[in-house]
Motif scaffolding. Structure first.
Motif, PDB file in Angstrom:
ATOM      1  N   GLY A  98       0.811  -1.203   0.000  1.00 25.08           N
ATOM      2  CA  GLY A  98       0.000   0.000   0.000  1.00 25.08           C
ATOM      3  C   GLY A  98       0.843   1.250   0.000  1.00 25.08           C
ATOM      4  O   GLY A  98       2.068   1.232  -0.130  1.00 25.08           O
ATOM      5  N   ASP A  99       0.182   2.317   0.189  1.00 30.64           N
ATOM      6  CA  ASP A  99       0.807   3.627   0.245  1.00 30.64           C
ATOM      7  C   ASP A  99       1.618   3.727   1.538  1.00 30.64           C
ATOM      8  O   ASP A  99       1.150   3.329   2.609  1.00 30.64           O
ATOM      9  CB  ASP A  99      -0.309   4.677   0.201  1.00 30.64           C
ATOM     10  CG  ASP A  99       0.216   6.080   0.162  1.00 30.64           C
ATOM     11  OD1 ASP A  99       1.322   6.274  -0.383  1.00 30.64           O
ATOM     12  OD2 ASP A  99      -0.483   6.985   0.648  1.00 30.64           O
ATOM     13  N   SER A 105       0.260   5.672   8.975  1.00 28.47           N
ATOM     14  CA  SER A 105      -0.915   6.046   9.769  1.00 28.47           C
ATOM     15  C   SER A 105      -1.461   4.843  10.536  1.00 28.47           C
ATOM     16  O   SER A 105      -1.915   4.991  11.671  1.00 28.47           O
ATOM     17  CB  SER A 105      -1.993   6.652   8.870  1.00 28.47           C
ATOM     18  OG  SER A 105      -2.533   5.681   8.009  1.00 28.47           O
ATOM     19  N   LYS A 106      -1.406   3.666   9.931  1.00 27.09           N
ATOM     20  CA  LYS A 106      -1.845   2.462  10.668  1.00 27.09           C
ATOM     21  C   LYS A 106      -0.923   2.208  11.856  1.00 27.09           C
ATOM     22  O   LYS A 106      -1.386   1.874  12.953  1.00 27.09           O
ATOM     23  CB  LYS A 106      -1.842   1.244   9.736  1.00 27.09           C
ATOM     24  CG  LYS A 106      -2.968   1.215   8.750  1.00 27.09           C
ATOM     25  CD  LYS A 106      -2.884  -0.033   7.876  1.00 27.09           C
ATOM     26  CE  LYS A 106      -3.931  -0.034   6.798  1.00 27.09           C
ATOM     27  NZ  LYS A 106      -3.817  -1.195   5.909  1.00 27.09           N
ATOM     28  N   GLN A 126      10.377   3.523   9.040  1.00 28.72           N
ATOM     29  CA  GLN A 126      11.563   3.447   8.176  1.00 28.72           C
ATOM     30  C   GLN A 126      11.355   2.444   7.046  1.00 28.72           C
ATOM     31  O   GLN A 126      11.737   2.691   5.905  1.00 28.72           O
ATOM     32  CB  GLN A 126      12.789   3.055   8.995  1.00 28.72           C
ATOM     33  CG  GLN A 126      13.303   4.147   9.903  1.00 28.72           C
ATOM     34  CD  GLN A 126      14.439   3.663  10.766  1.00 28.72           C
ATOM     35  OE1 GLN A 126      14.801   2.499  10.758  1.00 28.72           O
ATOM     36  NE2 GLN A 126      15.011   4.602  11.547  1.00 28.72           N
ATOM     37  N   HIS A 127      10.720   1.335   7.356  1.00 31.30           N
ATOM     38  CA  HIS A 127      10.452   0.320   6.334  1.00 31.30           C
ATOM     39  C   HIS A 127       9.477   0.856   5.280  1.00 31.30           C
ATOM     40  O   HIS A 127       9.665   0.639   4.079  1.00 31.30           O
ATOM     41  CB  HIS A 127       9.911  -0.948   6.975  1.00 31.30           C
ATOM     42  CG  HIS A 127       9.566  -2.044   6.006  1.00 31.30           C
ATOM     43  ND1 HIS A 127      10.278  -2.261   4.860  1.00 31.30           N
ATOM     44  CD2 HIS A 127       8.582  -2.971   6.018  1.00 31.30           C
ATOM     45  CE1 HIS A 127       9.754  -3.285   4.200  1.00 31.30           C
ATOM     46  NE2 HIS A 127       8.714  -3.731   4.874  1.00 31.30           N
ATOM     47  N   ALA A 128       8.463   1.548   5.698  1.00 30.49           N
ATOM     48  CA  ALA A 128       7.477   2.101   4.762  1.00 30.49           C
ATOM     49  C   ALA A 128       8.102   3.164   3.864  1.00 30.49           C
ATOM     50  O   ALA A 128       7.786   3.260   2.678  1.00 30.49           O
ATOM     51  CB  ALA A 128       6.286   2.682   5.527  1.00 30.49           C
ATOM     52  N   LEU A 129       8.960   3.982   4.441  1.00 24.29           N
ATOM     53  CA  LEU A 129       9.597   5.037   3.641  1.00 24.29           C
ATOM     54  C   LEU A 129      10.671   4.480   2.709  1.00 24.29           C
ATOM     55  O   LEU A 129      10.968   5.084   1.686  1.00 24.29           O
ATOM     56  CB  LEU A 129      10.196   6.099   4.570  1.00 24.29           C
ATOM     57  CG  LEU A 129       9.176   6.926   5.360  1.00 24.29           C
ATOM     58  CD1 LEU A 129       9.885   7.849   6.338  1.00 24.29           C
ATOM     59  CD2 LEU A 129       8.286   7.716   4.414  1.00 24.29           C
TER      60      LEU A 129
END
Length: 131
Positions: A98-99, A105-106, A126-129
């Motif tokens: 996902g985004d 936010s989750k 950090q993983h999401a970015l």
């Protein structure tokens, strides 16, 4: 006594005939599957091909293979591509790519609920970015 009544060459001949029969069934099922998979002919044409293959099996199958070999290959490739696309779509849906903002936010809501620690939130962020 059994060895003398059924010599080794007869065993090989029987195995060859059995293998040939299995190959014949495989080709026959492949032709039937291709006939039913086709969308470019009517039901009557399909019935005619089936009748031809059933009434004159060897001739019907060989005529079908000779006349429709390009179409068979294309339909098989299309079916394989469709299956691969469907599997890839399933993997994407399960993986949940996902985004990054949505993932953060989750994670933030989990942090606010004290379900995860600050360190876990930073790791998720950090993983999401990074992706």
């Amino acid at each position: 006594m059994l060895a003398t009544s059924y010599p080794l060459l007869e065993v090989f001949w029987t195995m060859l005939i059995f293998f040939g029969f299995i190959v014949w069934l495989w080709i026959l099922f492949t032709v039937f599957a291709d006939i039913f998979r086709r969308r470019d002919i009517s039901g009557w044409a399909k019935a005619a091909w089936i009748a031809f293959v059933v009434l004159l099996p060897y001739l019907g199958v060989f005529v079908y293979l000779i006349s429709e070999h390009d179409g068979m290959a294309q339909r098989a490739a299309d079916q394989r591509k469709g299956a691969e696309a469907q599997a890839a779509e399933y993997v994407r849906s399960v993986a949940g790519q996902g985004d990054p903002a949505e993932e953060i936010s989750k994670a933030k809501s989990l942090l606010d609920q004290k379900a995860i620690t600050e360190a876990e939130f930073d790791r998720i962020k950090q993983h999401a970015l990074a992706t």
